[in-house]
Design an enzyme around this catalytic site. Sequence first.
Site, mmCIF file in Angstrom:
data_model
loop_
_atom_site.group_PDB
_atom_site.id
_atom_site.type_symbol
_atom_site.label_atom_id
_atom_site.label_comp_id
_atom_site.label_asym_id
_atom_site.label_seq_id
_atom_site.Cartn_x
_atom_site.Cartn_y
_atom_site.Cartn_z
ATOM 1 N N GLU A 70 25.471 34.858 52.961
ATOM 2 C CA GLU A 70 26.927 34.785 53.105
ATOM 3 C C GLU A 70 27.325 34.577 54.557
ATOM 4 O O GLU A 70 26.656 35.063 55.460
ATOM 5 C CB GLU A 70 27.596 36.086 52.635
ATOM 6 C CG GLU A 70 27.519 36.329 51.163
ATOM 7 C CD GLU A 70 28.266 37.584 50.771
ATOM 8 O OE1 GLU A 70 29.489 37.645 51.041
ATOM 9 O OE2 GLU A 70 27.642 38.485 50.201
ATOM 10 N N ASP A 90 29.438 32.070 49.956
ATOM 11 C CA ASP A 90 28.468 32.967 49.335
ATOM 12 C C ASP A 90 27.550 32.093 48.488
ATOM 13 O O ASP A 90 27.995 31.477 47.520
ATOM 14 C CB ASP A 90 29.193 34.000 48.471
ATOM 15 C CG ASP A 90 28.253 35.007 47.836
ATOM 16 O OD1 ASP A 90 27.020 34.818 47.888
ATOM 17 O OD2 ASP A 90 28.751 35.984 47.273
ATOM 18 N N ARG A 94 20.583 32.964 33.188
ATOM 19 C CA ARG A 94 21.791 33.730 32.832
ATOM 20 C C ARG A 94 22.344 33.256 31.494
ATOM 21 O O ARG A 94 22.785 34.058 30.677
ATOM 22 C CB ARG A 94 22.871 33.566 33.901
ATOM 23 C CG ARG A 94 22.562 34.265 35.195
ATOM 24 C CD ARG A 94 23.667 34.012 36.200
ATOM 25 N NE ARG A 94 23.282 34.445 37.533
ATOM 26 C CZ ARG A 94 24.066 34.382 38.585
ATOM 27 N NH1 ARG A 94 25.302 33.905 38.486
ATOM 28 N NH2 ARG A 94 23.650 34.793 39.751
ATOM 29 N N TYR A 116 18.066 33.460 46.314
ATOM 30 C CA TYR A 116 16.603 33.597 46.262
ATOM 31 C C TYR A 116 16.016 32.602 45.254
ATOM 32 O O TYR A 116 14.968 32.013 45.493
ATOM 33 C CB TYR A 116 16.198 35.015 45.886
ATOM 34 C CG TYR A 116 16.418 36.069 46.951
ATOM 35 C CD1 TYR A 116 17.281 35.881 48.030
ATOM 36 C CD2 TYR A 116 15.768 37.287 46.874
ATOM 37 C CE1 TYR A 116 17.480 36.863 48.981
ATOM 38 C CE2 TYR A 116 15.962 38.284 47.826
ATOM 39 C CZ TYR A 116 16.815 38.057 48.875
ATOM 40 O OH TYR A 116 17.002 39.037 49.814
#
Length: 177
Positions: free
Chosen positions: A133, A18, A55, A23
């Site tokens: 994924e 994954d 983040r 993006y």
Amino acid sequence: QGGVGLGAEVERVVAHLDMDCFYCQVEHRRLSIPSEVPLAVQQWSGLIAINYAARAKGVKRGMTVSEARKVCRDLRCVHVELIGDGGASVGQDTPRDKAKVTLRRYRQASAEVMSVFAQAVGHQSMQRTSIDEAYLDLTYLVRKRLADPKYQTPTLEAALSFTHVYGGEEVEEEKAR
């Protein structure tokens, strides 16, 4: 049965891959943006992908651009590509009723990555599950490696003897000092 061994004991070895922040990774590469720059990919006013640097500063997926810029002033936002009626790219200031989102740049990048996966394990051993994924059946590669005599060693010391970690030139030079 279970466990890792040779032959029949190995039933299947499957890896799930994954690609996180996919993006954003595409935009980092496309626009040569360093990975430490806080980056988000936006679709209209909402954020759909956030890199690790953003983040860490409190930016979350689903925030609006204005909300995100309140918690991270240096956030770089890249809008997903928009196309007009004829399929040509249009600017993000184009009214919503005159433009639609296209994910072609992400699909193209995904195809590149999936091609690498397929080369590594073969097309029959790869199952793409989404744009970022895939499942890879590594059973053949694991069996091949386990059958290699150099990996069939009884001790850790013997297993590492052919690496630079133990028994290599660097280690031997250290011992000589």
